[in-house]
Design an enzyme around this catalytic site. Structure first.
Site, PDB file in Angstrom:
ATOM      1  N   ARG A   1     -28.152 -18.807  -0.773  1.00 37.59           N
ATOM      2  CA  ARG A   1     -29.990 -18.464  -0.673  1.00 37.59           C
ATOM      3  C   ARG A   1     -30.684 -17.184   0.106  1.00 37.59           C
ATOM      4  O   ARG A   1     -30.704 -18.012   1.065  1.00 37.59           O
ATOM      5  CB  ARG A   1     -30.160 -19.222  -1.279  1.00 37.59           C
ATOM      6  CG  ARG A   1     -30.018 -20.733  -2.401  1.00 37.59           C
ATOM      7  CD  ARG A   1     -30.877 -21.223  -2.637  1.00 37.59           C
ATOM      8  NE  ARG A   1     -31.681 -21.985  -1.294  1.00 37.59           N
ATOM      9  CZ  ARG A   1     -32.462 -23.105  -1.726  1.00 37.59           C
ATOM     10  NH1 ARG A   1     -33.094 -23.379  -2.550  1.00 37.59           N
ATOM     11  NH2 ARG A   1     -33.595 -23.462  -0.019  1.00 37.59           N
TER      12      ARG A   1
ATOM     13  N   TYR B   1     -45.165 -26.247   1.953  1.00 42.39           N
ATOM     14  CA  TYR B   1     -44.782 -25.619   2.813  1.00 42.39           C
ATOM     15  C   TYR B   1     -42.978 -24.441   2.580  1.00 42.39           C
ATOM     16  O   TYR B   1     -42.811 -24.220   3.570  1.00 42.39           O
ATOM     17  CB  TYR B   1     -43.773 -26.852   4.038  1.00 42.39           C
ATOM     18  CG  TYR B   1     -42.664 -27.597   2.903  1.00 42.39           C
ATOM     19  CD1 TYR B   1     -41.226 -27.203   2.692  1.00 42.39           C
ATOM     20  CD2 TYR B   1     -42.974 -28.843   2.602  1.00 42.39           C
ATOM     21  CE1 TYR B   1     -40.340 -27.932   1.786  1.00 42.39           C
ATOM     22  CE2 TYR B   1     -42.468 -29.673   1.536  1.00 42.39           C
ATOM     23  CZ  TYR B   1     -40.986 -29.228   1.262  1.00 42.39           C
ATOM     24  OH  TYR B   1     -40.505 -30.617   0.114  1.00 42.39           O
ATOM     25  N   LYS B   2     -43.017 -24.165   1.481  1.00 38.71           N
ATOM     26  CA  LYS B   2     -42.209 -23.268   0.956  1.00 38.71           C
ATOM     27  C   LYS B   2     -43.411 -21.759   0.714  1.00 38.71           C
ATOM     28  O   LYS B   2     -43.254 -21.763   2.197  1.00 38.71           O
ATOM     29  CB  LYS B   2     -41.236 -23.802  -0.505  1.00 38.71           C
ATOM     30  CG  LYS B   2     -40.296 -24.631  -0.358  1.00 38.71           C
ATOM     31  CD  LYS B   2     -39.714 -25.507  -1.740  1.00 38.71           C
ATOM     32  CE  LYS B   2     -39.300 -26.532  -1.047  1.00 38.71           C
ATOM     33  NZ  LYS B   2     -38.717 -26.815  -2.307  1.00 38.71           N
TER      34      LYS B   2
ATOM     35  N   ASP C   1     -42.856 -28.381 -11.777  1.00 36.64           N
ATOM     36  CA  ASP C   1     -42.249 -28.778 -10.659  1.00 36.64           C
ATOM     37  C   ASP C   1     -42.343 -27.218 -10.275  1.00 36.64           C
ATOM     38  O   ASP C   1     -42.002 -26.835 -10.522  1.00 36.64           O
ATOM     39  CB  ASP C   1     -41.020 -29.574 -10.712  1.00 36.64           C
ATOM     40  CG  ASP C   1     -40.989 -29.647  -8.786  1.00 36.64           C
ATOM     41  OD1 ASP C   1     -41.263 -28.507  -7.949  1.00 36.64           O
ATOM     42  OD2 ASP C   1     -40.194 -30.183  -8.218  1.00 36.64           O
TER      43      ASP C   1
ATOM     44  N   PHE D   1     -34.473 -30.098  -9.770  1.00 36.29           N
ATOM     45  CA  PHE D   1     -34.254 -30.961  -8.174  1.00 36.29           C
ATOM     46  C   PHE D   1     -33.437 -32.430  -8.218  1.00 36.29           C
ATOM     47  O   PHE D   1     -34.389 -32.952  -8.758  1.00 36.29           O
ATOM     48  CB  PHE D   1     -35.478 -30.313  -7.512  1.00 36.29           C
ATOM     49  CG  PHE D   1     -34.930 -30.457  -6.183  1.00 36.29           C
ATOM     50  CD1 PHE D   1     -34.560 -29.827  -5.085  1.00 36.29           C
ATOM     51  CD2 PHE D   1     -35.623 -31.995  -5.350  1.00 36.29           C
ATOM     52  CE1 PHE D   1     -34.621 -29.965  -3.683  1.00 36.29           C
ATOM     53  CE2 PHE D   1     -35.655 -32.009  -4.020  1.00 36.29           C
ATOM     54  CZ  PHE D   1     -34.499 -30.546  -3.328  1.00 36.29           C
TER      55      PHE D   1
END
Ligand SMILES: *Cc1c(COP(=O)(O)O)cnc(C)c1O
Length: 397
Positions: A356, A209-210, A184, A113
């Protein structure tokens, strides 16, 4: 066995929506709003500043860290919540360079990322001690771990393709070569079984938050292996990571254990949402979630490939090599996704051409997957995405 009809009843989702973007922002739980209101009205509103002690505000980052621990195979006292994932990556990465002072290379991959890479680039510049960031393709990571590498910094599950690294094999190779690891877990935590102890990971960090559904801007977490806990000097040495914050000493002394990874005042207003979201996991087995995610992903892939030949699978075909989202390529993927969202099938888009779809069994089942494929087929065969309204790019995709 996990009862997914129960987990689904815990979530607040608008009717008529198939939400396939839990890999980017999970939905609220039914109890989130009440938990937030109680914090404001009963704690902050009535007990004001006393709530730091009476409502346990100060200890919540540790408590919630221990609640996240089992989801990543971490023992109590090795995880703490706070700040954002990028900041936790910074702290972990800086600590590894300190622990491995004779090495100069940070090894990462081109699938990582961007924030992780930007953090690494600037850390190198700040330290000004001749470090460098070595970027290789994801497939070349294992073979690129040599005696120059101080730390291997990787995201386990690729945010675009869902390709999954072998955390255990890479960590083993890193240790053999005298390097440390920072993992990560943004697209792993709550999505797939993770075991930092079994993999012998040195440091790990993730967001909440995912797949953990704690809400936009919810605090991150960081894990530090027991092996390093007592030895690290945190790069962000804020007052609440101090051994005795309220003695207000003029010199920094690192706090005990994982406490030293705390930087400063926790985001107290965000914590009830995280707590509410984590309570959904009571009685849920991550192995069951994984099995359901694979079954639903396989169904989604086979139906999309059968009915929508324009879409090209961008995720690994083998379930074990994927995380919990599925990506397809389409030259006009951005417009196609906007047309899907307008029809209640919410996924997202990553440039240049990746659509996605997050598969989250806590609130998505076979019915939703089949309904989503119907809409995808309709949008593509009738070329509904060509409407002018879908050609504009939003700032957040
Ligand atoms: C989502 C994500 C982040 C986000 O970092 P924030 O600091 O929470 O904005 C970082 N790393 C990865 C791999 C991600 O997927």
């Amino acid at each position: 066995m996990t009862d997914f009809t129960i987990t689904r009843s815990h979530f607040l989702l608008p009717p008529g929506v198939v939400y396939l973007d839990g890999n980017s922002l999970g939905p609220p739980t039914v109890s989130t709003a009440g938990a937030l209101a109680r914090r404001v009205e009963e704690e902050w509103g009535r007990q004001l500043i006393q709530s730091w002690n009476t409502a346990g505000w100060m200890t919540q980052p540790r408590q919630l860290g221990d609640r996240i621990g089992p989801l990543i195979g971490a023992p109590p006292g090795s995880v703490v919540v706070g700040d954002t994932l990028s900041i936790k990556v910074f702290q972990a990465l800086a600590a590894t360079l300190d622990l491995n002072p004779r090495r100069r290379v940070i090894l990462s991959d081109t699938g990582n990322f961007p924030s992780d890479l930007y953090i690494a680039q600037n850390l190198v510049r700040m330290l000004d001690r001749g470090h460098s960031l070595r970027l290789v393709s994801p497939e070349a990571v294992l073979a690129s771990i040599d005696e120059e590498v101080a730390v291997v910094l990787l995201t386990e599950v690729d945010y675009r393709s869902a390709r999954r690294h072998d955390m255990k094999a890479i960590t083993r190779r890193a240790h053999e070569a005298g390097a440390l690891t920072v993992w990560d877990l943004a697209h792993s935590t709550g999505a797939i079984p993770v075991n930092v102890l079994d993999a012998e990971a040195d440091f790990a960090a993730g967001c909440t938050y995912k797949y953990l559904n704690a809400g936009p801007g919810a605090p991150a977490f960081v894990y530090v292996s027991e092996k390093h806990l007592g030895r690290i000097r945190p790069a962000l040495s804020g007052w609440l990571g101090h051994e005795a914050p309220f003695s207000f000493d003029l010199d920094y002394r690192a706090g005990p254990g994982i406490d030293r990874m705390v930087v400063a005042t926790p985001s107290v207003l965000a914590m009830p949402a995280l707590q509410a979201a984590l309570s959904v996991w009571d009685g849920v087995s991550i192995d069951d979630v994984r099995a359901a995610s694979i079954a639903l992903s396989e169904l989604f892939i086979s139906e999309v490939e059968r009915r929508c030949p324009e879409l090209v699978l961008a995720s690994p075909r083998t379930p074990a090599e994927r995380g919990s989202h599925v990506s397809f390529r389409h030259d006009e993927g951005g417009a196609v996704m906007q047309a899907l969202i307008a029809r209640g099938v919410i996924g997202d888009f990553r440039a240049p051409n990746m659509m996605r779809f997050g598969i989250t069994p806590l609130y998505i089942g076979e019915r939703e997957i089949r309904a989503a494929v119907d809409v995808v087929e309709d949008v593509l065969t009738r070329r509904l995405w060509t409407a002018p309204a879908y050609q504009r790019k939003a700032f957040v995709t």
